[in-house]
Write a protein that holds these residues in place. Structure first.
Motif, PDB file in Angstrom:
ATOM      1  N   GLU A  26       0.829  -1.206   0.000  1.00  0.00           N
ATOM      2  CA  GLU A  26       0.000   0.000   0.000  1.00  0.00           C
ATOM      3  C   GLU A  26       0.866   1.260   0.000  1.00  0.00           C
ATOM      4  N   ARG A 123      -9.964  -3.952  -0.718  1.00  0.00           N
ATOM      5  CA  ARG A 123     -10.396  -3.167   0.449  1.00  0.00           C
ATOM      6  C   ARG A 123     -10.999  -1.834   0.030  1.00  0.00           C
ATOM      7  N   VAL A 124     -10.439  -1.203  -1.005  1.00  0.00           N
ATOM      8  CA  VAL A 124     -10.921   0.133  -1.379  1.00  0.00           C
ATOM      9  C   VAL A 124     -11.943   0.110  -2.514  1.00  0.00           C
ATOM     10  N   LEU A 282      -6.022   5.302  -3.509  1.00  0.00           N
ATOM     11  CA  LEU A 282      -5.641   5.255  -2.103  1.00  0.00           C
ATOM     12  C   LEU A 282      -5.428   6.657  -1.539  1.00  0.00           C
TER      13      LEU A 282
END
Length: 331
Positions: A26, A123-124, A282
């Motif tokens: 990430e 996740r995003v 992100l």
């Protein structure tokens, strides 16, 4: 001294570091989005008369203090030799002094960082109420994805399919027993696609296995398995065009991803349709999912900066634990 990490060294160091790998991957995408890292598209080298491709996957990172290159050999002919189709090694040097810090076997790094990138993207991009994980493909990459995606997440079931029924049953049994989530083998890619909230395609396919007509509003798809070759893809043109696309790196996808290059050549997709990078999502610079009904696609070609990020983590862990072998290359 240069640190040498064998495949068994890497396996041991990564055994309890999956969350650290995900965090490192990430951060590297955020660094790329913030201009703190450099990631040129990798050149492809081919020898006359061979179906093999050699990719030099280079990157550099200020925060990690490294420049690195992973040399990836993609050799389809190895199947007939009983050898891995892909082999790789990562060379990492100090960004400050140029000293060779490490030489690391690339197989487990590649699997770990690929699955970690999928976990970050999921996740995003996936809906918060996603409950069924679908896996198309049952090899080591599928096992790595199950490890990365299932722990700590709210999946209630895994559905999967692979070309070899025995391997499919083995993977389903392992997921149920080791990861504590019910896993079922379904009849084929269509059944898995139609049942999954989050779908991961994990095959080295050249021709599409997933059809756009099978996709449902609200799904998230991770296209992971196809080699970085412009003529390989797992999802057909209709499927890609229906999705909101996020790539790991635009320049690499533009050079190597059949998932977007084939629809682009057909005129079904424009370049602006796949400029959205994971790091920009992100960082909040680009929207990912905008509604529960969106179809989202993470087109994962795999980039050298992810390898660098995991190499940095491994180097630090090895120094802490006294792992690996150290040699003087200049001696």
């Amino acid at each position: 001294m240069t640190l040498i990490l064998t495949r068994s060294d890497v396996v041991a160091l990564l055994a309890d570091a999956l969350e650290d790998v995900e965090a490192a991957v990430e951060r590297c995408h955020l660094d790329l989005a913030g201009g703190r890292a450099v990631l040129p598209p990798p050149p492809a080298m081919r020898l006359q008369g061979s179906d093999g491709t050699f990719l030099a996957m280079a990157s550099a990172s200020g925060p990690a203090g490294l420049a690195a290159v992973k040399l990836l050999a993609d050799l389809p002919g190895n199947r007939e030799r009983g050898l891995p189709v892909q082999r790789s090694a990562v060379l990492a040097v100090s960004a400050r002094t140029g000293m060779c810090e490490a030489l690391v076997d690339g197989a487990e790094i590649t699997r770990a960082r690929t699955a970690a990138a999928t976990a970050v993207a999921t996740r995003v991009l996936a809906r918060q109420d996603a409950r069924v994980l679908g896996l198309v493909g049952t090899g080591p990459l599928a096992r790595a994805h199950a490890r990365a995606l299932l722990p700590g997440r709210a999946y209630e079931q895994v559905v999967l399919w692979g070309r070899t029924p025995a391997r499919s049953r083995e993977l389903a049994g392992w997921i149920t027993a080791e990861l504590g989530v019910e896993a079922r083998v379904l009849a084929g890619p269509q059944a898995v696609t139609e049942s999954a909230d989050v779908l991961c395609t994990l095959t080295p396919s050249r021709e599409p296995l997933i059809r756009g007509a099978w996709l449902s509003p609200g799904q998230h798809i991770n296209a992971v398995g196809a080699p970085p070759r412009p003529d390989h893809r797992e999802i057909d043109t209709e499927g890609v065009v229906r999705c909101r696309i996020v790539v790991d790196a635009y320049s690499t996808a533009r050079a190597k991803s059949g998932e977007v290059l084939i629809p682009l050549a057909e005129g079904a997709l424009g370049e602006d349709d796949f400029r959205r990078e994971l790091g920009d999502v992100l960082a909040g610079r680009e929207p990912g999912r905008t509604a529960d009904s969106d179809l989202t696609l993470f087109d994962s070609v795999g980039v050298g900066l992810q390898d660098l990020a995991v190499a940095r983590l491994l180097i630090d862990l090895a120094h802490e634990r006294g792992s690996g072998t150290r040699i003087d290359l200049s001696g």
